[in-house]
Write an enzyme that holds these catalytic residues in place. Sequence first.
Site, PDB file in Angstrom:
ATOM      1  N   THR A  77      51.610  50.617  64.862  1.00 12.79           N
ATOM      2  CA  THR A  77      50.870  51.287  65.939  1.00 12.79           C
ATOM      3  C   THR A  77      51.815  52.035  66.879  1.00 12.79           C
ATOM      4  O   THR A  77      51.363  52.770  67.750  1.00 12.79           O
ATOM      5  CB  THR A  77      50.031  50.275  66.770  1.00 12.79           C
ATOM      6  N   LYS A 110      48.776  33.883  70.429  1.00 12.29           N
ATOM      7  CA  LYS A 110      49.767  34.005  71.506  1.00 12.29           C
ATOM      8  C   LYS A 110      50.062  32.631  72.123  1.00 12.29           C
ATOM      9  O   LYS A 110      51.200  32.320  72.456  1.00 12.29           O
ATOM     10  CB  LYS A 110      49.260  34.976  72.577  1.00 12.29           C
ATOM     11  N   TYR A 148      43.225  36.160  68.650  1.00  7.12           N
ATOM     12  CA  TYR A 148      44.361  36.855  69.276  1.00  7.12           C
ATOM     13  C   TYR A 148      44.993  35.959  70.349  1.00  7.12           C
ATOM     14  O   TYR A 148      46.199  35.692  70.339  1.00  7.12           O
ATOM     15  CB  TYR A 148      43.887  38.190  69.870  1.00  7.12           C
ATOM     16  N   ASN A 189      45.091  43.250  82.137  1.00  6.63           N
ATOM     17  CA  ASN A 189      44.751  44.475  81.394  1.00  6.63           C
ATOM     18  C   ASN A 189      45.752  45.602  81.647  1.00  6.63           C
ATOM     19  O   ASN A 189      45.642  46.319  82.648  1.00  6.63           O
ATOM     20  CB  ASN A 189      43.335  44.905  81.745  1.00  6.63           C
TER      21      ASN A 189
HETATM   22  N1  UFG Z   1      34.468  47.718  77.535  1.00  9.76           N
HETATM   23  C1  UFG Z   1      33.265  48.407  77.477  1.00  9.76           C
HETATM   24  N2  UFG Z   1      33.162  49.419  76.589  1.00  9.76           N
HETATM   25  C2  UFG Z   1      34.171  49.791  75.756  1.00  9.76           C
HETATM   26  C3  UFG Z   1      35.396  49.108  75.828  1.00  9.76           C
HETATM   27  C4  UFG Z   1      35.514  48.066  76.733  1.00  9.76           C
HETATM   28  O1  UFG Z   1      32.322  48.091  78.196  1.00  9.76           O
HETATM   29  O2  UFG Z   1      33.988  50.719  74.957  1.00  9.76           O
HETATM   30  C5  UFG Z   1      34.609  46.626  78.493  1.00  9.76           C
HETATM   31  C6  UFG Z   1      34.894  45.301  77.803  1.00  9.76           C
HETATM   32  O3  UFG Z   1      33.714  44.656  77.452  1.00  9.76           O
HETATM   33  C7  UFG Z   1      35.689  44.589  78.908  1.00  9.76           C
HETATM   34  C8  UFG Z   1      36.425  45.699  79.643  1.00  9.76           C
HETATM   35  O4  UFG Z   1      35.716  46.883  79.303  1.00  9.76           O
HETATM   36  O5  UFG Z   1      34.812  43.992  79.782  1.00  9.76           O
HETATM   37  C9  UFG Z   1      37.857  45.844  79.222  1.00  9.76           C
HETATM   38  O6  UFG Z   1      37.931  45.907  77.811  1.00  9.76           O
HETATM   39  P1  UFG Z   1      39.264  46.264  77.021  1.00  9.76           P
HETATM   40  O7  UFG Z   1      38.913  46.292  75.571  1.00  9.76           O
HETATM   41  O8  UFG Z   1      39.885  47.481  77.614  1.00  9.76           O
HETATM   42  O9  UFG Z   1      40.221  45.059  77.366  1.00  9.76           O
HETATM   43  P2  UFG Z   1      40.001  43.482  77.187  1.00  9.76           P
HETATM   44  O10 UFG Z   1      39.767  42.922  78.546  1.00  9.76           O
HETATM   45  O11 UFG Z   1      39.013  43.150  76.154  1.00  9.76           O
HETATM   46  O12 UFG Z   1      41.392  43.044  76.571  1.00  9.76           O
HETATM   47  C10 UFG Z   1      42.621  43.466  77.123  1.00  9.76           C
HETATM   48  C11 UFG Z   1      43.643  43.552  76.008  1.00  9.76           C
HETATM   49  C12 UFG Z   1      43.885  42.211  75.415  1.00  9.76           C
HETATM   50  C13 UFG Z   1      44.191  41.211  76.494  1.00  9.76           C
HETATM   51  C14 UFG Z   1      43.189  41.242  77.592  1.00  9.76           C
HETATM   52  C15 UFG Z   1      43.631  40.376  78.704  1.00  9.76           C
HETATM   53  O13 UFG Z   1      43.188  44.426  74.994  1.00  9.76           O
HETATM   54  O14 UFG Z   1      44.947  42.296  74.537  1.00  9.76           O
HETATM   55  O15 UFG Z   1      43.031  42.555  78.069  1.00  9.76           O
HETATM   56  O16 UFG Z   1      42.819  40.509  79.815  1.00  9.76           O
HETATM   57  F1  UFG Z   1      44.225  39.980  75.967  1.00  9.76           F
END
Ligand code: UFG
Length: 322
Positions: free
Chosen positions: A35, A145, A141, A170
């Site tokens: 990536t 970790k 995931y 995040n």
């Molecule tokens: N979300 C949406 N629509 C999308 C994408 C995300 O509503 O298309 C929401 C998700 O449901 C979540 C928030 O936006 O509530 C953030 O989502 P992300 O996918 O950007 O990030 P995550 O919180 O799921 O995960 C990220 C990293 C992980 C890490 C985590 C720790 O990708 O590796 O933060 O908080 F573990």
Amino acid sequence: MKVLVTGGAGYIGSVVVEKLVDGGHDVEILDNLSTGHREAVPEGVPLHVIDLLDRDAMITNVRGIAPDAVMHLAAVAVVPESVADPGKYFRQNVTGTINLLDAMVEAKVGKIIFSSTAAVYGEPEELPITEEAKVDPTNPYGESKLAVERMLRWYENAHDLRYGVLRYFNASGATERNGERREEETHLIPLVLAAATGSGEPLSIFGTDWDTRDGTCIRDYVHVEDLATAHLKLIPLLDRRSATYNLGCGGEGYTVREVIAAAEKVTGMTVPFVEAPRRPGDPAALVASSEKMKRETGWEPQHDELEKIVASAWEWMKKSEE
Ligand code: UFG
């Protein structure tokens, strides 16, 4: 100091490399480019294209590089993919790290900073989350970790090795030189910006019935440059002891709708969205207490306003599309 950065061609790794080089450190990168991007590697920084699962190559290369410390960011890190394919996550993140640690022991490298995640906590019982909170991942995931975090303790016990664990919340935003660039994007801020410009689909808001101030999930968005700076702050501490820290901005965190509003303000565009069902494995709210990191290392996030974080991601996106 000579530092080996695994995953140094990736999003967060490239910014860590940028800060290390700016700080006058001697840096080498190990990355399988799955990536990561070759263009993210600064001129003069050696890149070793190796997979962590190639144990022999890891042993030979770590011995040859002979770093004073390793910053280990290389990993697979997409939560929904980990739910669908747990084997990939345990193989790459756990077995891969065993190979790295064994190579370090063999080469007598005694310091490692490991990129962990807020995903080790699962659904938190209290906010903000401190390092003493219960760890109980809700996806493979986070589990992979956490397994590495636990292994580190036993490597320290058996060998002359100290570790710093950084649990990122995040990661977001960009510097002038580096930012997010993935073939398959799943992260909120780049997707919101792509929706605004029309280069992506309208955003799906995953869940509008969460028990939060506007029904959407709350996250703690921390600027990638602040994450990178934390790695440098941690180096001196490893002369004395091992430690584990959360890295976030704290405060109230931001909802998905607040991220959309910030992006509309920054871009002057409307973000089209649809309300979609909850995404499996998502906790309602994740907000860090980073007090321990601040107290013990003097780290202080410099970009704690969402709009500025989104603005940096927007500048990066415009530049990378030129
Ligand atoms: N979300 C949406 N629509 C999308 C994408 C995300 O509503 O298309 C929401 C998700 O449901 C979540 C928030 O936006 O509530 C953030 O989502 P992300 O996918 O950007 O990030 P995550 O919180 O799921 O995960 C990220 C990293 C992980 C890490 C985590 C720790 O990708 O590796 O933060 O908080 F573990």
